[in-house]
Design a protein around this motif. Structure first.
Motif, PDB file in Angstrom:
ATOM      1  N   SER A   9      -5.297  -0.200   0.091  1.00  0.00           N
ATOM      2  CA  SER A   9      -4.597   0.925   0.714  1.00  0.00           C
ATOM      3  C   SER A   9      -3.207   0.551   1.199  1.00  0.00           C
ATOM      4  O   SER A   9      -2.664   1.216   2.069  1.00  0.00           O
ATOM      5  N   ARG A  10      -2.627  -0.504   0.656  1.00  0.00           N
ATOM      6  CA  ARG A  10      -1.300  -0.925   1.096  1.00  0.00           C
ATOM      7  C   ARG A  10      -0.248  -0.136   0.325  1.00  0.00           C
ATOM      8  O   ARG A  10       0.396  -0.632  -0.603  1.00  0.00           O
ATOM      9  N   TYR A  11      -0.049   1.137   0.713  1.00  0.00           N
ATOM     10  CA  TYR A  11       0.956   1.976   0.100  1.00  0.00           C
ATOM     11  C   TYR A  11       2.251   1.839   0.893  1.00  0.00           C
ATOM     12  O   TYR A  11       2.248   1.887   2.120  1.00  0.00           O
ATOM     13  N   LEU A  12       3.357   1.671   0.184  1.00  0.00           N
ATOM     14  CA  LEU A  12       4.622   1.362   0.835  1.00  0.00           C
ATOM     15  C   LEU A  12       5.619   2.497   0.709  1.00  0.00           C
ATOM     16  O   LEU A  12       5.651   3.215  -0.296  1.00  0.00           O
ATOM     17  N   HIS A  13       6.433   2.640   1.734  1.00  0.00           N
ATOM     18  CA  HIS A  13       7.563   3.556   1.702  1.00  0.00           C
ATOM     19  C   HIS A  13       8.635   2.912   0.831  1.00  0.00           C
ATOM     20  O   HIS A  13       9.194   1.869   1.180  1.00  0.00           O
ATOM     21  N   ALA A  14       8.894   3.491  -0.338  1.00  0.00           N
ATOM     22  CA  ALA A  14       9.737   2.834  -1.333  1.00  0.00           C
ATOM     23  C   ALA A  14      11.119   2.426  -0.810  1.00  0.00           C
ATOM     24  O   ALA A  14      11.575   1.313  -1.074  1.00  0.00           O
ATOM     25  N   PRO A  15      11.845   3.275  -0.063  1.00  0.00           N
ATOM     26  CA  PRO A  15      13.196   2.872   0.358  1.00  0.00           C
ATOM     27  C   PRO A  15      13.220   1.721   1.350  1.00  0.00           C
ATOM     28  O   PRO A  15      14.154   0.916   1.352  1.00  0.00           O
TER      29      PRO A  15
ATOM     30  N   GLY B  27       4.982   0.155   5.529  1.00  0.00           N
ATOM     31  CA  GLY B  27       3.779   0.884   5.185  1.00  0.00           C
ATOM     32  C   GLY B  27       4.044   2.379   5.278  1.00  0.00           C
ATOM     33  O   GLY B  27       4.773   2.843   6.165  1.00  0.00           O
ATOM     34  N   ILE B  28       3.453   3.172   4.372  1.00  0.00           N
ATOM     35  CA  ILE B  28       3.772   4.590   4.328  1.00  0.00           C
ATOM     36  C   ILE B  28       3.346   5.313   5.595  1.00  0.00           C
ATOM     37  O   ILE B  28       4.027   6.218   6.082  1.00  0.00           O
ATOM     38  N   VAL B  29       2.228   4.888   6.187  1.00  0.00           N
ATOM     39  CA  VAL B  29       1.798   5.519   7.435  1.00  0.00           C
ATOM     40  C   VAL B  29       2.750   5.156   8.568  1.00  0.00           C
ATOM     41  O   VAL B  29       3.079   5.996   9.416  1.00  0.00           O
TER      42      VAL B  29
END
Length: 248
Positions: free
Chosen positions: A150-156, A160-162
């Motif tokens: 679940s390690r989703y990243l904020h691309a810019p 972590g997206i959360v």
């Protein structure tokens, strides 16, 4: 023997309809009752129609039945089951060389209408919001999805997206209790390593699990490819609306 699926039943029904309408004897028995009962047929979500569906409509139209097609080519997402938007456009041109465009949006705010227009093909202008005039912003969070976990990243930023979502909520003064994080399944929540049979507070946000509200900010994640150039994102709140990261 397994019972036929709903999709297979409908496929067989289309074949039977086409066969009967293409044969003079059966068509002579079917068409008069149809034409006497229906003066016009309105076809909704026409962009999802397959070649077989369009062939049936063509036969009905050739027999004298008036047709009205309602659809949006930019919502054509059913090619995997046979939808043919290009064939639809050719068929629609036979019915009317100048289609009537529906531009009023009865659901979304002006901000959302403008955002949605950026995802369309061509140069179609934004829809006109009919019943809403609020200017709650839409914040898009481009997301890089993990191969697993679940390690989703904020691309810019690489955060972590959360965490990126929480930062935006704080900037817009949306309290944690008004924020909602939804996921494809419990195990994909940040910090979760297994499934839980009962709901528990999520480490995605410190403190008690937030309760959803009608206008709560929401960030949603779902499993996707390793790198998604831009996930469609949305979160709503009393002061801010940010889109939730989802796999496209």
């Amino acid at each position: 023997m397994f019972p036929p699926s709903r999709s297979s039943v409908w496929s067989e029904a289309r074949v039977l309809v086409l066969w009967n309408l293409r044969h003079a004897k059966t068509a002579a028995a079917l068409l008069p009752p149809l034409l006497s009962r229906f003066a016009e047929v309105v076809v909704d979500e026409a962009q999802a129609y397959s070649a077989a569906d369009l062939a049936i409509l063509q036969l009905l139209h050739d027999a004298g039945l008036s047709l009205v097609l309602v659809g949006d080519p930019d919502q054509a997402i059913y090619a995997w089951r046979g939808a043919e938007p290009q064939a639809l456009q050719s068929f629609a041109a036979q019915l009317s060389p100048a289609p009537h465009r529906l531009t009023g949006n009865w659901r979304s705010s002006p901000v959302i209408c403008r955002l949605a227009s950026t995802l369309r093909t061509g140069q179609r202008p934004p829809d006109t919001s009919v019943v809403r005039d609020d200017d709650i912003p839409v914040l898009v969070l481009p997301t890089r999805f993990a191969d697993s976990g679940s390690r989703y990243l904020h691309a810019p930023t690489g955060a972590g997206i959360v965490d990126a979502f929480r930062t935006l909520a704080e900037e817009y003064a949306v309290p944690a209790k008004d924020c909602l994080v939804t996921v494809y399944k419990y195990a994909t929540l940040p910090g979760i390593t297994g499934r839980s049979p009962t709901p528990k507070p999520s480490p995605a946000w410190p403190g008690p699990a937030p309760s959803p509200t009608p206008r709560a900010p929401a960030a949603t994640t779902s499993p996707g490819p390793a790198q998604s150039p831009c996930a469609s994102c949305s979160a709503t709140g009393t002061r801010a609306r940010a889109a939730a990261p989802t796999a496209s």
